[in-house]
Design a protein around this motif. Structure first.
Motif, PDB file in Angstrom:
ATOM      1  N   MET A  88      -3.710   2.596  -4.014  1.00 32.00           N
ATOM      2  CA  MET A  88      -4.152   3.157  -2.760  1.00 32.00           C
ATOM      3  C   MET A  88      -4.931   2.123  -1.941  1.00 32.00           C
ATOM      4  O   MET A  88      -4.786   2.075  -0.723  1.00 32.00           O
ATOM      5  CB  MET A  88      -5.014   4.381  -3.012  1.00 32.00           C
ATOM      6  CG  MET A  88      -5.462   5.059  -1.756  1.00 32.00           C
ATOM      7  SD  MET A  88      -5.547   6.812  -2.035  1.00 32.00           S
ATOM      8  CE  MET A  88      -6.413   7.322  -0.627  1.00 32.00           C
ATOM      9  N   LYS A  89      -5.724   1.299  -2.616  1.00 28.19           N
ATOM     10  CA  LYS A  89      -6.469   0.260  -1.909  1.00 28.19           C
ATOM     11  C   LYS A  89      -5.515  -0.717  -1.234  1.00 28.19           C
ATOM     12  O   LYS A  89      -5.780  -1.188  -0.135  1.00 28.19           O
ATOM     13  CB  LYS A  89      -7.409  -0.479  -2.863  1.00 28.19           C
ATOM     14  CG  LYS A  89      -8.596   0.326  -3.278  1.00 28.19           C
ATOM     15  CD  LYS A  89      -9.520  -0.480  -4.164  1.00 28.19           C
ATOM     16  CE  LYS A  89     -10.705   0.350  -4.598  1.00 28.19           C
ATOM     17  NZ  LYS A  89     -11.642  -0.412  -5.422  1.00 28.19           N
ATOM     18  N   GLN A  90      -4.403  -1.011  -1.908  1.00 28.03           N
ATOM     19  CA  GLN A  90      -3.413  -1.923  -1.333  1.00 28.03           C
ATOM     20  C   GLN A  90      -2.769  -1.316  -0.085  1.00 28.03           C
ATOM     21  O   GLN A  90      -2.548  -2.017   0.897  1.00 28.03           O
ATOM     22  CB  GLN A  90      -2.332  -2.268  -2.376  1.00 28.03           C
ATOM     23  CG  GLN A  90      -1.320  -3.279  -1.896  1.00 28.03           C
ATOM     24  CD  GLN A  90      -1.948  -4.619  -1.592  1.00 28.03           C
ATOM     25  OE1 GLN A  90      -2.867  -5.066  -2.262  1.00 28.03           O
ATOM     26  NE2 GLN A  90      -1.451  -5.278  -0.563  1.00 28.03           N
ATOM     27  N   THR A  91      -2.499  -0.031  -0.133  1.00 27.74           N
ATOM     28  CA  THR A  91      -1.908   0.649   1.021  1.00 27.74           C
ATOM     29  C   THR A  91      -2.858   0.604   2.209  1.00 27.74           C
ATOM     30  O   THR A  91      -2.448   0.336   3.340  1.00 27.74           O
ATOM     31  CB  THR A  91      -1.580   2.110   0.667  1.00 27.74           C
ATOM     32  OG1 THR A  91      -0.690   2.132  -0.451  1.00 27.74           O
ATOM     33  CG2 THR A  91      -0.945   2.839   1.843  1.00 27.74           C
ATOM     34  N   ILE A  92      -4.121   0.846   1.968  1.00 27.35           N
ATOM     35  CA  ILE A  92      -5.129   0.803   3.035  1.00 27.35           C
ATOM     36  C   ILE A  92      -5.225  -0.610   3.590  1.00 27.35           C
ATOM     37  O   ILE A  92      -5.283  -0.810   4.814  1.00 27.35           O
ATOM     38  CB  ILE A  92      -6.490   1.312   2.515  1.00 27.35           C
ATOM     39  CG1 ILE A  92      -6.410   2.807   2.208  1.00 27.35           C
ATOM     40  CG2 ILE A  92      -7.594   1.035   3.529  1.00 27.35           C
ATOM     41  CD1 ILE A  92      -7.621   3.368   1.497  1.00 27.35           C
ATOM     42  N   ASN A 142      -2.895  -2.912   3.594  1.00 24.32           N
ATOM     43  CA  ASN A 142      -1.681  -3.176   4.372  1.00 24.32           C
ATOM     44  C   ASN A 142      -1.744  -2.513   5.750  1.00 24.32           C
ATOM     45  O   ASN A 142      -1.347  -3.111   6.746  1.00 24.32           O
ATOM     46  CB  ASN A 142      -0.442  -2.692   3.612  1.00 24.32           C
ATOM     47  CG  ASN A 142      -0.114  -3.544   2.412  1.00 24.32           C
ATOM     48  OD1 ASN A 142      -0.569  -4.679   2.295  1.00 24.32           O
ATOM     49  ND2 ASN A 142       0.663  -2.997   1.491  1.00 24.32           N
ATOM     50  N   LYS A 143      -2.227  -1.296   5.786  1.00 17.16           N
ATOM     51  CA  LYS A 143      -2.345  -0.591   7.059  1.00 17.16           C
ATOM     52  C   LYS A 143      -3.356  -1.288   7.962  1.00 17.16           C
ATOM     53  O   LYS A 143      -3.136  -1.412   9.178  1.00 17.16           O
ATOM     54  CB  LYS A 143      -2.764   0.868   6.850  1.00 17.16           C
ATOM     55  CG  LYS A 143      -1.699   1.731   6.241  1.00 17.16           C
ATOM     56  CD  LYS A 143      -0.557   1.913   7.233  1.00 17.16           C
ATOM     57  CE  LYS A 143       0.514   2.792   6.632  1.00 17.16           C
ATOM     58  NZ  LYS A 143       1.675   2.927   7.504  1.00 17.16           N
ATOM     59  N   ASN A 144      -4.443  -1.754   7.395  1.00 17.18           N
ATOM     60  CA  ASN A 144      -5.455  -2.463   8.187  1.00 17.18           C
ATOM     61  C   ASN A 144      -4.891  -3.762   8.746  1.00 17.18           C
ATOM     62  O   ASN A 144      -5.174  -4.121   9.890  1.00 17.18           O
ATOM     63  CB  ASN A 144      -6.703  -2.729   7.352  1.00 17.18           C
ATOM     64  CG  ASN A 144      -7.508  -1.459   7.126  1.00 17.18           C
ATOM     65  OD1 ASN A 144      -7.396  -0.504   7.888  1.00 17.18           O
ATOM     66  ND2 ASN A 144      -8.304  -1.458   6.076  1.00 17.18           N
ATOM     67  N   GLU A 145      -4.086  -4.478   7.961  1.00 15.36           N
ATOM     68  CA  GLU A 145      -3.446  -5.704   8.446  1.00 15.36           C
ATOM     69  C   GLU A 145      -2.483  -5.380   9.580  1.00 15.36           C
ATOM     70  O   GLU A 145      -2.432  -6.088  10.588  1.00 15.36           O
ATOM     71  CB  GLU A 145      -2.690  -6.399   7.313  1.00 15.36           C
ATOM     72  CG  GLU A 145      -3.567  -7.091   6.304  1.00 15.36           C
ATOM     73  CD  GLU A 145      -2.749  -7.741   5.190  1.00 15.36           C
ATOM     74  OE1 GLU A 145      -1.579  -8.087   5.428  1.00 15.36           O
ATOM     75  OE2 GLU A 145      -3.302  -7.882   4.087  1.00 15.36           O
ATOM     76  N   GLU A 146      -1.718  -4.317   9.411  1.00 12.39           N
ATOM     77  CA  GLU A 146      -0.766  -3.910  10.436  1.00 12.39           C
ATOM     78  C   GLU A 146      -1.492  -3.531  11.732  1.00 12.39           C
ATOM     79  O   GLU A 146      -1.084  -3.927  12.829  1.00 12.39           O
ATOM     80  CB  GLU A 146       0.058  -2.733   9.931  1.00 12.39           C
ATOM     81  CG  GLU A 146       1.165  -2.316  10.864  1.00 12.39           C
ATOM     82  CD  GLU A 146       2.006  -1.164  10.310  1.00 12.39           C
ATOM     83  OE1 GLU A 146       2.828  -0.651  11.082  1.00 12.39           O
ATOM     84  OE2 GLU A 146       1.844  -0.795   9.134  1.00 12.39           O
TER      85      GLU A 146
END
Length: 55
Positions: free
Chosen positions: A1-5, A7-11
């Motif tokens: 879940m931390k990785q998903t967050i 990735n979304k922050n980078e996007e």
């Protein structure tokens, strides 16, 4: 879940960086469009439409 967050922050960061360039491009196209519309109304047409071919 931390990785998903992450990735979304980078996007989101990339999208935020892209916004000014997109706004500039939109403004330029809008100005060009307005200039072309004004020119079209003022000037006589350079292109003469051809008659439709008889069938």
């Amino acid at each position: 879940m931390k990785q998903t967050i992450a990735n979304k922050n980078e996007e989101l960061a990339q999208l935020r960086q892209d916004v000014p360039a997109l706004v500039r491009a939109l403004n330029q196209l809008t100005a060009e469009n307005e200039e072309l519309r004004q020119h079209q109304q003022l000037a006589s047409p350079r292109v003469i439409p051809l008659r439709a071919r008889a069938k």
